[in-house]
Design an enzyme around this catalytic site. Structure first.
Site, PDB file in Angstrom:
ATOM      1  N   LYS A  15       5.479   4.898  -1.672  1.00  0.00           N
ATOM      2  CA  LYS A  15       4.921   3.726  -2.183  1.00  0.00           C
ATOM      3  C   LYS A  15       5.654   3.708  -3.532  1.00  0.00           C
ATOM      4  O   LYS A  15       5.494   2.397  -3.707  1.00  0.00           O
ATOM      5  CB  LYS A  15       3.845   4.340  -3.603  1.00  0.00           C
ATOM      6  CG  LYS A  15       2.801   5.067  -1.967  1.00  0.00           C
ATOM      7  CD  LYS A  15       1.678   5.840  -3.283  1.00  0.00           C
ATOM      8  CE  LYS A  15       2.195   7.115  -3.813  1.00  0.00           C
ATOM      9  NZ  LYS A  15       2.568   8.721  -3.047  1.00  0.00           N
ATOM     10  N   ARG A  90      -4.110   9.805  -8.656  1.00  0.00           N
ATOM     11  CA  ARG A  90      -4.155  11.015  -8.197  1.00  0.00           C
ATOM     12  C   ARG A  90      -5.642  11.615  -7.703  1.00  0.00           C
ATOM     13  O   ARG A  90      -5.019  13.151  -6.963  1.00  0.00           O
ATOM     14  CB  ARG A  90      -3.438  11.779  -8.447  1.00  0.00           C
ATOM     15  CG  ARG A  90      -2.004  11.578  -7.763  1.00  0.00           C
ATOM     16  CD  ARG A  90      -0.807  12.293  -8.560  1.00  0.00           C
ATOM     17  NE  ARG A  90       0.692  12.009  -7.410  1.00  0.00           N
ATOM     18  CZ  ARG A  90       2.037  11.513  -6.878  1.00  0.00           C
ATOM     19  NH1 ARG A  90       1.616  10.706  -8.352  1.00  0.00           N
ATOM     20  NH2 ARG A  90       2.573  12.279  -6.500  1.00  0.00           N
ATOM     21  N   ARG A 129      15.695  11.990   1.450  1.00  0.00           N
ATOM     22  CA  ARG A 129      15.220  11.414  -0.327  1.00  0.00           C
ATOM     23  C   ARG A 129      16.609  11.487  -1.516  1.00  0.00           C
ATOM     24  O   ARG A 129      16.484  12.758  -1.848  1.00  0.00           O
ATOM     25  CB  ARG A 129      14.158  11.356  -0.788  1.00  0.00           C
ATOM     26  CG  ARG A 129      13.677   9.836  -1.140  1.00  0.00           C
ATOM     27  CD  ARG A 129      12.223  10.440  -1.381  1.00  0.00           C
ATOM     28  NE  ARG A 129      11.631  11.047  -2.155  1.00  0.00           N
ATOM     29  CZ  ARG A 129      10.232  10.443  -2.655  1.00  0.00           C
ATOM     30  NH1 ARG A 129       9.827   9.743  -1.871  1.00  0.00           N
ATOM     31  NH2 ARG A 129       9.723  11.648  -3.901  1.00  0.00           N
ATOM     32  N   ARG A 162      15.894  15.639  -6.052  1.00  0.00           N
ATOM     33  CA  ARG A 162      14.893  15.946  -6.709  1.00  0.00           C
ATOM     34  C   ARG A 162      14.361  17.045  -6.483  1.00  0.00           C
ATOM     35  O   ARG A 162      13.712  17.561  -5.578  1.00  0.00           O
ATOM     36  CB  ARG A 162      13.319  14.845  -6.876  1.00  0.00           C
ATOM     37  CG  ARG A 162      13.600  13.204  -7.471  1.00  0.00           C
ATOM     38  CD  ARG A 162      12.217  12.647  -7.190  1.00  0.00           C
ATOM     39  NE  ARG A 162      11.704  13.243  -6.780  1.00  0.00           N
ATOM     40  CZ  ARG A 162      10.330  12.458  -6.931  1.00  0.00           C
ATOM     41  NH1 ARG A 162       9.754  10.961  -6.110  1.00  0.00           N
ATOM     42  NH2 ARG A 162       8.571  13.139  -6.325  1.00  0.00           N
ATOM     43  N   ARG A 173       3.002  20.212  -2.192  1.00  0.00           N
ATOM     44  CA  ARG A 173       2.791  18.953  -2.596  1.00  0.00           C
ATOM     45  C   ARG A 173       1.537  18.418  -1.557  1.00  0.00           C
ATOM     46  O   ARG A 173       1.244  17.319  -1.894  1.00  0.00           O
ATOM     47  CB  ARG A 173       4.233  18.004  -3.223  1.00  0.00           C
ATOM     48  CG  ARG A 173       4.695  18.171  -4.322  1.00  0.00           C
ATOM     49  CD  ARG A 173       5.895  17.896  -4.098  1.00  0.00           C
ATOM     50  NE  ARG A 173       5.859  16.213  -4.588  1.00  0.00           N
ATOM     51  CZ  ARG A 173       7.274  14.652  -4.753  1.00  0.00           C
ATOM     52  NH1 ARG A 173       7.761  15.650  -3.669  1.00  0.00           N
ATOM     53  NH2 ARG A 173       6.468  13.789  -3.774  1.00  0.00           N
TER      54      ARG A 173
HETATM   55  P1  AMP Z   1       5.687  11.047  -7.852  1.00  0.00           P
HETATM   56  O1  AMP Z   1       7.192  10.647  -8.056  1.00  0.00           O
HETATM   57  O2  AMP Z   1       4.873   9.841  -7.724  1.00  0.00           O
HETATM   58  O3  AMP Z   1       5.852  11.454  -6.214  1.00  0.00           O
HETATM   59  O4  AMP Z   1       5.621  11.833  -9.011  1.00  0.00           O
HETATM   60  C1  AMP Z   1       6.326  12.981  -9.303  1.00  0.00           C
HETATM   61  C2  AMP Z   1       5.607  14.631  -9.767  1.00  0.00           C
HETATM   62  O5  AMP Z   1       4.598  13.838 -11.015  1.00  0.00           O
HETATM   63  C3  AMP Z   1       4.639  14.658  -8.734  1.00  0.00           C
HETATM   64  O6  AMP Z   1       4.882  15.725  -8.268  1.00  0.00           O
HETATM   65  C4  AMP Z   1       3.505  15.799 -10.294  1.00  0.00           C
HETATM   66  O7  AMP Z   1       3.597  16.340 -10.376  1.00  0.00           O
HETATM   67  C5  AMP Z   1       3.503  14.383 -11.677  1.00  0.00           C
HETATM   68  N1  AMP Z   1       2.499  13.407 -10.475  1.00  0.00           N
HETATM   69  C6  AMP Z   1       2.804  11.892 -10.841  1.00  0.00           C
HETATM   70  N2  AMP Z   1       2.164  11.346 -10.987  1.00  0.00           N
HETATM   71  C7  AMP Z   1       0.641  12.297 -11.168  1.00  0.00           C
HETATM   72  C8  AMP Z   1      -0.878  11.630 -11.933  1.00  0.00           C
HETATM   73  N3  AMP Z   1      -1.566  10.561 -11.843  1.00  0.00           N
HETATM   74  N4  AMP Z   1      -1.549  12.384 -11.772  1.00  0.00           N
HETATM   75  C9  AMP Z   1      -0.715  14.056 -12.061  1.00  0.00           C
HETATM   76  N5  AMP Z   1       0.810  14.396 -11.700  1.00  0.00           N
HETATM   77  C10 AMP Z   1       1.128  13.260 -11.939  1.00  0.00           C
END
Ligand code: AMP
Length: 215
Positions: A15, A90, A129, A162, A173
């Site tokens: 994404k 989400r 990654r 990360r 996740r």
């Molecule tokens: P991502 O980079 O989008 O995978 O986000 C990394 C982490 O940030 C996720 O595993 C969540 O802990 C938090 N996070 C990001 N976006 C959201 C969201 N819309 N709602 C809740 N937690 C989020």
């Protein structure tokens, strides 16, 4: 041309990478809650300190925190020509708050794109990654390696993995995705705007699938 997009899909579906390319192509803002939260963690802001423990465990940050982020961001003038949401919504509650906010602003989403991908593929992809500590550029040891190991091509920043890309956290996740985020597909299918594309293959290949769909 105004363009308002949402990218759905499990963690590691690409994404973030696709959102960057789409933002460039259509000259719109990329809004990534994950990036905004990581920046807050790095800057040790109050929000960052609150979010960090959830993120490190692969859990979702509470809805009120991310909804606040999105509302602030959408209010910003730079979003008036369009935006692409990557990693938000989400949960159903986030989707409902988003739809209320958009209604108030009298705007609508043009396309929702679900990037579909299997769990085994994700594990391989996510554990390879690497991200730049300085500019956030993403690399992958197989599909998109940096020219020099551990160093960002764009800004010479240090690349890191990360915390939430470690295998146990990925498992968590993915579970969270299944339980909290996957129901959004039904939610959005009902208003007929959801389109799915296959998320396997190279970056450009996936990008073409998306642009063919929306242009
Ligand atoms: P991502 O980079 O989008 O995978 O986000 C990394 C982490 O940030 C996720 O595993 C969540 O802990 C938090 N996070 C990001 N976006 C959201 C969201 N819309 N709602 C809740 N937690 C989020």
């Amino acid at each position: 041309m105004d363009m308002r997009l949402i990218l759905l899909g499990p963690p590691g579906a690409g994404k973030g990478t696709q959102a960057k390319l789409l933002a460039e192509k259509f000259n719109i803002q990329q809004i990534s809650t994950g990036d905004i939260l990581r920046q807050a963690v790095k800057n040790k802001t109050k929000m960052g300190l609150k979010a960090k423990s959830y993120m490190d465990q692969g859990k979702l940050v509470p809805d009120n925190v991310v909804i606040g982020i999105i509302k602030d961001r959408l209010d910003n003038a730079d979003c008036s020509k369009g935006f692409i949401l990557d990693g938000f919504p989400r949960t159903i509650q986030q989707a409902e708050s988003l739809s209320q906010a958009l209604k108030q602003m009298e705007i609508d989403i043009d396309h929702l794109i679900d990037i579909e991908i299997g769990f085994d593929y994700l594990i391989r992809r996510l554990t390879g990654r690497w991200t730049c500590r300085e500019c956030g550029e993403g690399y992958h040891k197989m599909s998109n390696p940096p020219k020099k190991k551990g160093v960002c091509d764009k800004c010479d920043g240090e690349l890191y993995q990360r915390d939430d890309d470690k295998e146990e956290t990925i498992q968590k996740r993915f579970e969270v995705y299944r339980k909290e985020t996957e129901p959004l597909k039904d939610y959005y299918q009902k208003n007929g705007k959801l389109n799915a594309i296959k998320g396997d293959g190279g970056i450009q290949e996936i990008f073409s699938r998306i642009t063919n769909l929306i242009t």
